[in-house]
Design an enzyme around this catalytic site. Structure first.
Site, PDB file in Angstrom:
ATOM      1  N   GLY A  77      -6.663  41.620  -0.703  1.00 23.29           N
ATOM      2  CA  GLY A  77      -7.290  42.037  -1.947  1.00 23.29           C
ATOM      3  C   GLY A  77      -6.284  42.414  -3.016  1.00 23.29           C
ATOM      4  CB  THR A  78      -3.151  44.374  -2.897  1.00 19.59           C
ATOM      5  OG1 THR A  78      -3.768  45.582  -2.446  1.00 19.59           O
ATOM      6  CG2 THR A  78      -2.022  44.717  -3.850  1.00 19.59           C
ATOM      7  CG  ASN A 155     -11.762  52.234  -3.490  1.00 18.66           C
ATOM      8  OD1 ASN A 155     -11.977  52.197  -4.692  1.00 18.66           O
ATOM      9  ND2 ASN A 155     -10.704  52.824  -2.993  1.00 18.66           N
ATOM     10  CB  SER A 205      -9.831  42.549   1.165  1.00 19.95           C
ATOM     11  OG  SER A 205      -9.069  42.968   2.267  1.00 19.95           O
ATOM     12  CB  THR A 243       3.646  28.362   5.042  1.00 15.22           C
ATOM     13  OG1 THR A 243       4.864  27.700   4.705  1.00 15.22           O
ATOM     14  CG2 THR A 243       2.997  27.682   6.233  1.00 15.22           C
ATOM     15  CB  CYS A 331       0.395  59.602  -0.579  1.00 14.30           C
ATOM     16  SG  CYS A 331       0.981  60.794   0.601  1.00 14.30           S
TER      17      CYS A 331
END
Lengths: 384, 348
Positions: A77-78, A155, A205, A243, A331
């Site tokens: 997703g990022t 989220n 994702s 790839t 974090c």
């Protein structure tokens, strides 16, 4: 229930990640071992991998009401969010991005990065309930706005944005502006027809809906011009070099198909379990507030503020009691941090430190949730 | 018994956790996240870096104990960093590690034990807790060279009653040997020396960001008031400091005192540094009872305890002492037993 050695965990952190759907791992395994080929090649070994990759692309496209060539496989997703925001503006510093204050870091930090590079960016606020006003978003656009990005399901809170309404408002002002949605949290519960949503780009994702980690998708509407983030061998029609992770694509497509098929059961069954959990907390814990509770919300998120109980203490005690939940944002070290989502919704840092997120998933049973909520109520009683 | 081990990622707290586990206790490991830079970055030096937290996590996993990172950055900023800056601003010698031990590590964790579902707090300090006729006592660690009772001298008997210091009975060599025997990754790890939130010894850039007034240039003078040179800010000077004064003199010169309000650094000869009497503040005793009379007083983390007399908020050393600076902690001992501690308010 998740069993690891002798420890039984009630897992209520499905928004962080959810277990693979049955059969997904088995569908992937051949492409890690026997059918190991590089999908970009001219021989039999290659072709077998390529066949599986393209079949996966077709299956993903079908789930989104898109065409296969509009599906770009990414590492997650990022990466999909990065490509969606950077791709359309790279190379022209007059072009920029409008997004929401409650977006995932993958969108917000990318936006901040573009801002540091000199692109015009604007971050739009939300209401106290996390709601997005389509006209406010559209009205925040400037002459250079090339992309508007609004997430489908938040989220941390599960707040659902009417992406179609945002898209309509944006396109009314300027049809050439691209609309992107981060739908990473939405695949299990929301219909993601890209035409109905009116989006030009959409991120997914794999591991959020029962597929593998490290596999993601960006839908890119045909005709959309994107500069790639990753340059190289020109795979994915030049939009994403590298790839192919064939096993990952197969796993993602398999799981997405299952999630789409399971969607209406998920909405009613998991939603029912969540509603029951919520009801019992409201009855059993005084002063508890549901963050984002006033507007439309996904069936599987529950973000609670429990006054006078610090979240890191409660989460430690829950873990010690066999219940896995989260602060919604953490974090790198795993320490809870003050949520930018809750701050954007007007909570003070001290209030944000009283918030805990429970998220339910396709494996969650009523018994698990009942035990989880009983544990929560007991612990809050003890901590107060 | 359920024990919460404060794991810094060093060898001592790693072994402390292992010993509690071996003794059959329920053990959880915690690392305190105390500081992040302006951009949220983890510290790169000192005792609380990201790699230290990673070491702590890996050790906890090897010992098969639950491990958590607790965020105490607010408490640390208020209780330690602001005091550090304030001390510098007043020309005092800050003691951030002692402040951190007192206001964050011990105060917060001991007060939080019940809510975190634990009975005792365990740390890797080299000191010993013993029960005595008047309650819990604090003694020097078995390894005199590594003794850390000085930094714990502000703890009280009830606090000590909920504290376990299992490596205090061992020498550092024994601790390392034990860690190696257990295959702990921290067995040969070097000790941290830096102040965690300053990082790589870079006081100037830290002060520039957080307390720019301490980088105001000013004069370097002697006791007669004669200006001998100039400096770029009182931050970074410490009483007793000899290097980096930028003064060419025939004999060694030392920082004798610092006046932050006028940005003045006073230098002098070695004998000008000698101090016989100091004024104290914040005196606390382990037993909770008033303390006066003959004591042995230690005013540096690794210095010897000197015979002295305590009374009326003053401490008189039998022999004049070198480089005793306001802001420093003094710990009082009777032989190996800690009686209490205080902070030096002024020297006279």
């Amino acid at each position: 229930m998740i069993c690891d050695n002798d420890r039984v965990m009630i897992y209520l952190d499905h928004a962080a990640t959810t277990p693979m759907r049955p059969g997904v791992w088995e569908a992937m395994a051949p492409f890690a071992v026997d059918r190991f080929g590089n999908s970009s090649g001219a021989h039999e070994v290659s072709r077998k991998a390529k066949d599986a990759l393209e079949e996966s692309r077709e299956r993903v496209a079908a789930c989104l009401g898109a065409r296969p060539m509009e599906i770009v496989f990414t590492s997650g997703g990022t990466e999909a969010d990065n490509l969606a925001l950077k791709g359309p503006v790279t190379g022209d510093r007059s072009l920029g991005v409008v997004t929401m204050a409650t977006e995932h870091e993958a969108v917000l930090e990318t936006t901040h990065f573009l801002h540091r590079l000199g692109h015009p960016t604007h971050v739009v606020g939300v209401s106290r309930d996390g709601g997005v006003d389509p006209d406010l978003v559209a009205g925040s656009m400037g002459p250079g706005t090339a992309v508007v990005s609004v997430m489908t399901v938040n989220n941390e809170t599960g707040v659902v944005t009417d992406v179609a309404a945002v898209s309509a408002a944006v396109k009314r002002i300027d049809p050439s502006v691209l609309v992107h949605t981060d739908a990473v949290q939405a695949a299990a519960c929301e219909s993601l027809d890209v035409d109905r949503l009116g989006v030009d780009m959409l991120s997914l994702s794999g591991h959020k809906f029962g597929g593998p980690k490290g596999a993601g998708v960006l839908f890119v509407r045909e005709g959309t011009r994107l500069e790639p983030v990753l340059h190289g061998g020109g795979q994915e029609l030049g939009r994403r070099s590298g790839t192919h992770d064939v096993a990952g694509a197969v796993g993602l497509a398999t799981a997405l198909g299952m999630a789409v098929e399971d969607r209406s059961r998920f909405r009613s069954a998991v939603g029912g379990i969540r509603d029951d959990f919520e009801k019992r907390v409201m009855e059993g814990v005084e002063g508890v507030v549901v963050n984002g509770g006033a507007g439309p919300r996904s069936p599987h998120h529950l973000n609670l503020r429990i006054p006078d109980v610090r979240n890191q203490t409660l989460l430690l005690r829950l873990d010690q009691s066999g219940v896995a939940a989260s602060a919604g944002s953490a974090c790198q070290s795993g320490a809870a941090k003050v949520s930018h989502v809750l701050e954007a919704m007007g909570l003070s840092p001290d209030e944000a430190r009283e918030c805990v997120r429970f998220t339910f998933g396709w494996t969650t049973t009523q018994d698990e949730a009942s035990e989880g909520v009983a544990t929560l109520i007991d612990l809050v009683g003890e901590l107060r | 018994m359920r024990a919460m081990v404060a794991m810094s990622g060093g060898v001592d707290s790693s072994v402390a956790a292992a010993l509690m586990r071996e003794a059959g206790h329920d053990v959880i490991g915690v690392t305190l996240k105390l500081w992040s830079g302006p951009g949220g970055e983890a510290p790169t030096a000192g005792c609380c870096t990201l790699s230290d937290a990673e070491d702590a996590r890996r050790v906890a996993a090897a010992l098969d104990i639950p491990y958590y990172v607790l965020d105490y950055t607010e408490e640390f900023r208020e209780g330690v960093v602001s005091v550090f800056i304030d001390d510098y601003a007043h020309g005092r010698t800050p003691n951030p590690c002692i402040e951190c031990n007192r206001t964050v590590k011990f105060d917060r964790l001991l007060n939080g034990l019940d809510e975190l579902g634990c009975d005792v707090l365990v740390t890797g300090h080299h000191a010993r807790v013993r029960s005595g006729p008047d309650g819990w006592e604090l003694h020097r660690g078995a390894d005199m060279a590594k003794d850390q009772s000085y930094v714990l001298s502000m703890l009280t008997s009830p606090q000590l009653g909920r504290t376990r210091l299992p490596v205090g009975e061992m020498t550092k060599t024994e601790v390392r040997a034990r860690a190696a025997e257990l295959g702990l990754r921290t067995a040969a790890k070097a000790e941290s020396m830096e102040i965690c939130f300053v990082g790589r010894g870079d006081y100037r850039s830290f002060l520039d960001r957080h307390a720019p007034s301490m980088l105001r240039p000013g004069p370097v003078i002697d006791h007669t008031g004669e200006v001998l040179g100039a400096h770029g800010g009182v931050g970074g000077f410490t009483v007793g400091q000899r290097r980096g004064l930028g003064i060419a003199a025939g004999e060694p010169r030392y920082v004798v005192s610092i006046d932050a309000t006028t940005a003045t650094v006073v230098i002098g000869r070695r004998e000008d540094l000698l101090v016989r009497t100091v004024e104290l503040e914040g005196l606390s005793t382990v037993s909770g009872r008033p303390l006066s009379g003959r004591v042995e007083a230690q005013y540096r983390a690794h210095g010897a305890a000197m015979p002295a007399t305590l009374g009326g908020g003053l401490l008189h050393f039998d022999e004049p002492q070198m480089a005793v600076a306001p802001g420093q902690t003094v710990a009082f001992y009777e032989s190996d037993r800690v009686l209490g501690g205080a902070v030096i308010a002024a020297t006279g």
